[in-house]
Each structure stands twice: as structure tokens, then as C-alpha cells.
Design a protein around this motif. Structure first.
Motif, PDB file in Angstrom:
ATOM      1  N   LYS A 152       0.850  -1.191   0.000  1.00 10.86           N
ATOM      2  CA  LYS A 152       0.000   0.000   0.000  1.00 10.86           C
ATOM      3  C   LYS A 152       0.888   1.244   0.000  1.00 10.86           C
ATOM      4  N   THR A 153       0.578   2.223  -0.846  1.00  8.07           N
ATOM      5  CA  THR A 153       1.373   3.443  -0.951  1.00  8.07           C
ATOM      6  C   THR A 153       0.758   4.552  -0.117  1.00  8.07           C
ATOM      7  N   TYR A 154       1.585   5.187   0.695  1.00  5.01           N
ATOM      8  CA  TYR A 154       1.172   6.319   1.509  1.00  5.01           C
ATOM      9  C   TYR A 154       1.926   7.556   1.055  1.00  5.01           C
ATOM     10  N   ILE A 155       1.291   8.702   1.191  1.00  4.48           N
ATOM     11  CA  ILE A 155       1.953   9.975   0.952  1.00  4.48           C
ATOM     12  C   ILE A 155       2.139  10.623   2.308  1.00  4.48           C
ATOM     13  N   ALA A 156       3.357  11.084   2.567  1.00  4.44           N
ATOM     14  CA  ALA A 156       3.667  11.711   3.852  1.00  4.44           C
ATOM     15  C   ALA A 156       4.257  13.087   3.605  1.00  4.44           C
ATOM     16  N   TYR A 157       3.868  14.021   4.473  1.00  2.00           N
ATOM     17  CA  TYR A 157       4.488  15.337   4.414  1.00  2.00           C
ATOM     18  C   TYR A 157       4.550  15.916   5.820  1.00  2.00           C
TER      19      TYR A 157
END
Length: 118
Positions: A106-111
Motif C-alpha cells: 500500500k502506498t502512503y503519501i507523507a508530508y
């Protein structure tokens, strides 16, 4: 209801290493996920220099790299006009987000965003 983010502590540390080498501690975790296709987890962090940021980790259709870039531009415009708005921190290559892939794929976007002043 809580929806688990599949990233482990080592992976979160790897994301943060893109932004800084400072030691940090997790003060609070806020899970504002709506369901298993709208994951939003916020890690409130304090760093050894006293700074405070929120690591936002998402997997949903709303939070995209393009939107994060747009939010960064908008927050800078607010700041330029002396209106307070939390700033989104850049990583070393000028990007403002990190893509992380969990062990299940599963791909997550983090900032990383400044913690809102109260």
C-alpha cells in the motif's frame, strides 16, 4: 474507529530522515481516518531543537502530490502577506512530500507541516 497505518516505526524514521537528522519524539497521534480507503494519520512531533511539526501520513483520493505542492505555495503566499499559516517543510531535493510503501504494498503519501500555533 481506528484504521491502522501499515508503516512501522523504522519506516516513519526513514521518512523523517528525508527532512532532518534531528532526534524526535512522538507527542501525540491523531487518527482522522474516515474508512479503509481514506487513511489520515497525524503524528505530532517535537524535535531536539524545540521545533514542533506534524507528520501527516495519508492514503486517500484527496491528498495528492499536486495538492500538497499547491498547499505549500498557498501557505507561502499567506506568509509573504504576514498572515499566519503553518508551512510545509521541504526535503533535500525541493520536494515537499515522500511516498512510502508498506510491506503489504500500500502506498502512503507523507508530508511534514509546522505544528499549528494555538
Amino acid at each position: 474507529m481506528s484504521y491502522e497505518i501499515e508503516l512501522n516505526e523504522k519506516q516513519i524514521g526513514k521518512i523523517l530522515s528525508k527532512y532532518t537528522s534531528m532526534k524526535y519524539k512522538i507527542d501525540k497521534i491523531i487518527d482522522s481516518s474516515k474508512d479503509d480507503i481514506d487513511i489520515r494519520k497525524n503524528y505530532c512531533l517535537s524535535f531536539e531543537d524545540g521545533s514542533e511539526f506534524v507528520l501527516k501520513i495519508t492514503n486517500n483520493s484527496f491528498t495528492t502530490p499536486q495538492r500538497i505542492k499547491g498547499w505549500k505555495v498557498l501557505s507561502e503566499l499567506y506568509k509573504d502577506n504576514e498572515i499566519y499559516c503553518p508551512q510545509i517543510k521541504e526535503i533535500e531535493n525541493g520536494q515537499c512530500y515522500v511516498e512510502a510503501i508498506s510491506e503489504s504494498g500500500k502506498t502512503y503519501i507523507a508530508y511534514l507541516e509546522e505544528k499549528k500555533e494555538i
